[in-house]
Motif scaffolding. Structure first.
Motif, mmCIF file in Angstrom:
data_model
loop_
_atom_site.group_PDB
_atom_site.id
_atom_site.type_symbol
_atom_site.label_atom_id
_atom_site.label_comp_id
_atom_site.label_asym_id
_atom_site.label_seq_id
_atom_site.Cartn_x
_atom_site.Cartn_y
_atom_site.Cartn_z
ATOM 1 N N GLU A 1 -5.128 14.119 -8.522
ATOM 2 C CA GLU A 1 -6.004 15.099 -7.859
ATOM 3 C C GLU A 1 -6.905 15.794 -8.891
ATOM 4 O OE1 GLU A 1 -6.488 15.612 -4.665
ATOM 5 O OE2 GLU A 1 -4.771 14.572 -3.785
ATOM 6 N N VAL A 2 -6.344 16.172 -10.024
ATOM 7 C CA VAL A 2 -7.121 16.803 -11.098
ATOM 8 C C VAL A 2 -8.146 15.812 -11.647
ATOM 9 C CG1 VAL A 2 -6.989 17.766 -13.439
ATOM 10 C CG2 VAL A 2 -5.323 18.467 -11.707
ATOM 11 N N ALA A 3 -7.721 14.578 -11.872
ATOM 12 C CA ALA A 3 -8.604 13.555 -12.434
ATOM 13 C C ALA A 3 -9.770 13.240 -11.499
ATOM 14 C CB ALA A 3 -7.809 12.285 -12.739
ATOM 15 N N LEU A 4 -9.512 13.170 -10.212
ATOM 16 C CA LEU A 4 -10.588 12.929 -9.254
ATOM 17 C C LEU A 4 -11.632 14.036 -9.349
ATOM 18 C CD1 LEU A 4 -8.514 11.664 -6.212
ATOM 19 C CD2 LEU A 4 -10.302 10.355 -7.387
ATOM 20 N N ALA A 5 -11.167 15.266 -9.411
ATOM 21 C CA ALA A 5 -12.095 16.402 -9.519
ATOM 22 C C ALA A 5 -12.881 16.331 -10.829
ATOM 23 C CB ALA A 5 -11.330 17.720 -9.423
ATOM 24 N N GLU A 6 -12.197 16.048 -11.930
ATOM 25 C CA GLU A 6 -12.871 15.960 -13.231
ATOM 26 C C GLU A 6 -13.877 14.817 -13.280
ATOM 27 O OE1 GLU A 6 -10.481 16.105 -16.786
ATOM 28 O OE2 GLU A 6 -9.236 17.714 -15.973
ATOM 29 N N ALA A 7 -13.591 13.731 -12.574
ATOM 30 C CA ALA A 7 -14.492 12.578 -12.548
ATOM 31 C C ALA A 7 -15.615 12.767 -11.525
ATOM 32 C CB ALA A 7 -13.710 11.306 -12.243
ATOM 33 N N GLY A 8 -15.556 13.869 -10.765
ATOM 34 C CA GLY A 8 -16.595 14.139 -9.774
ATOM 35 C C GLY A 8 -16.509 13.250 -8.554
ATOM 36 N N ILE A 9 -15.307 12.813 -8.218
ATOM 37 C CA ILE A 9 -15.110 11.918 -7.075
ATOM 38 C C ILE A 9 -14.465 12.700 -5.938
ATOM 39 C CG2 ILE A 9 -13.917 9.869 -6.239
ATOM 40 C CD1 ILE A 9 -14.047 8.814 -9.142
ATOM 41 N N ASP A 10 -15.127 12.686 -4.805
ATOM 42 C CA ASP A 10 -14.611 13.349 -3.613
ATOM 43 C C ASP A 10 -13.960 12.294 -2.726
ATOM 44 O OD1 ASP A 10 -14.056 15.162 -1.607
ATOM 45 O OD2 ASP A 10 -16.063 15.049 -0.745
ATOM 46 N N ALA A 11 -12.674 12.101 -2.914
ATOM 47 C CA ALA A 11 -11.942 11.096 -2.142
ATOM 48 C C ALA A 11 -10.573 11.649 -1.794
ATOM 49 C CB ALA A 11 -11.803 9.812 -2.942
ATOM 50 N N ALA A 12 -10.165 11.421 -0.578
ATOM 51 C CA ALA A 12 -8.822 11.810 -0.156
ATOM 52 C C ALA A 12 -7.831 10.790 -0.712
ATOM 53 C CB ALA A 12 -8.729 11.846 1.364
ATOM 54 N N VAL A 13 -6.661 11.260 -1.084
ATOM 55 C CA VAL A 13 -5.616 10.379 -1.593
ATOM 56 C C VAL A 13 -4.633 10.114 -0.465
ATOM 57 C CG1 VAL A 13 -3.777 10.088 -3.298
ATOM 58 C CG2 VAL A 13 -5.872 11.319 -3.919
ATOM 59 N N GLU A 14 -4.353 8.844 -0.245
ATOM 60 C CA GLU A 14 -3.371 8.438 0.754
ATOM 61 C C GLU A 14 -2.091 8.044 0.026
ATOM 62 O OE1 GLU A 14 -4.989 5.414 3.365
ATOM 63 O OE2 GLU A 14 -6.987 6.259 3.102
ATOM 64 N N TYR A 15 -0.975 8.187 0.697
ATOM 65 C CA TYR A 15 0.322 7.887 0.101
ATOM 66 C C TYR A 15 1.022 6.864 0.971
ATOM 67 C CZ TYR A 15 -1.120 12.217 -1.882
ATOM 68 O OH TYR A 15 -1.870 13.181 -2.491
ATOM 69 N N ARG A 16 1.549 5.831 0.309
ATOM 70 C CA ARG A 16 2.283 4.823 1.066
ATOM 71 C C ARG A 16 3.661 4.660 0.450
ATOM 72 N NH1 ARG A 16 0.464 -1.289 1.913
ATOM 73 N NH2 ARG A 16 -1.344 -0.450 0.816
ATOM 74 N N LEU A 17 4.672 5.032 1.232
ATOM 75 C CA LEU A 17 6.062 4.890 0.825
ATOM 76 C C LEU A 17 6.493 3.461 1.122
ATOM 77 C CD1 LEU A 17 8.791 6.083 -0.086
ATOM 78 C CD2 LEU A 17 9.183 6.719 2.308
ATOM 79 N N LEU A 18 6.950 2.768 0.097
ATOM 80 C CA LEU A 18 7.445 1.410 0.246
ATOM 81 C C LEU A 18 8.963 1.484 0.290
ATOM 82 C CD1 LEU A 18 5.074 -0.231 -2.375
ATOM 83 C CD2 LEU A 18 4.735 -0.054 0.093
ATOM 84 N N GLU A 19 9.532 1.015 1.381
ATOM 85 C CA GLU A 19 10.968 1.181 1.587
ATOM 86 C C GLU A 19 11.747 -0.127 1.590
ATOM 87 O OE1 GLU A 19 11.682 4.843 4.318
ATOM 88 O OE2 GLU A 19 10.096 3.613 5.232
ATOM 89 N N ASP A 20 11.048 -1.226 1.717
ATOM 90 C CA ASP A 20 11.707 -2.511 1.881
ATOM 91 C C ASP A 20 10.902 -3.561 1.120
ATOM 92 O OD1 ASP A 20 11.865 -5.175 3.555
ATOM 93 O OD2 ASP A 20 13.645 -4.008 4.084
ATOM 94 N N PRO A 21 11.557 -4.544 0.529
ATOM 95 C CA PRO A 21 10.793 -5.577 -0.170
ATOM 96 C C PRO A 21 9.691 -6.210 0.695
ATOM 97 C CG PRO A 21 13.096 -5.772 -0.748
ATOM 98 C CD PRO A 21 13.003 -4.736 0.360
ATOM 99 N N ALA A 22 9.877 -6.244 1.990
ATOM 100 C CA ALA A 22 8.839 -6.794 2.878
ATOM 101 C C ALA A 22 7.573 -5.948 2.834
ATOM 102 C CB ALA A 22 9.373 -6.887 4.307
ATOM 103 N N ASP A 23 7.696 -4.657 2.518
ATOM 104 C CA ASP A 23 6.528 -3.777 2.413
ATOM 105 C C ASP A 23 5.607 -4.187 1.261
ATOM 106 O OD1 ASP A 23 7.543 -2.227 4.481
ATOM 107 O OD2 ASP A 23 8.357 -0.691 3.147
#
Length: 108
Positions: free
Chosen positions: A22-44
């Protein structure tokens, strides 16, 4: 620009990596939302570029592509100026993000 953090529940590093991202995006001047993907199974892992938790993905590509993709739910290790760590430091994130914006990746 689509930014994702791929992670596993057992990995403690993804939360701090997220804060640094989040800090790096701001410092780089990039306005992008960060999505999170929890991987729970090897199939993921089948349709991902997962190289261990956390893997930071921008527009479908690993932001630090030197690591090989893995097919198991495991933590990732990054080479940093301070040695091997569970996440890149903020300066590394800023440099990688700036490298994207200076290449053929348009900032959206």
């Amino acid at each position: 620009m689509r930014v994702e953090v791929l992670h596993i529940q057992e990995c403690p590093s993804w939360r701090e990596a997220d804060a640094r991202l989040e800090v790096a995006l701001a410092e780089a001047g990039i306005d992008a939302a960060v999505e999170y993907r929890l991987l729970e199974d090897p199939a993921d892992l089948a349709a991902t570029v997962f190289a261990g938790s956390p893997t930071i993905v921008v527009d479908g590509a690993d932001l630090f592509p030197a690591a090989e993709q893995i097919r198991e739910l495991a933590c990732r290790v990054y080479a940093t100026p301070a040695g091997l760590r569970g996440m890149p430091d903020t300066a590394q994130l800023v440099a990688a993000l700036r490298g994207l914006t200076e290449s053929d990746h348009p900032v959206r």
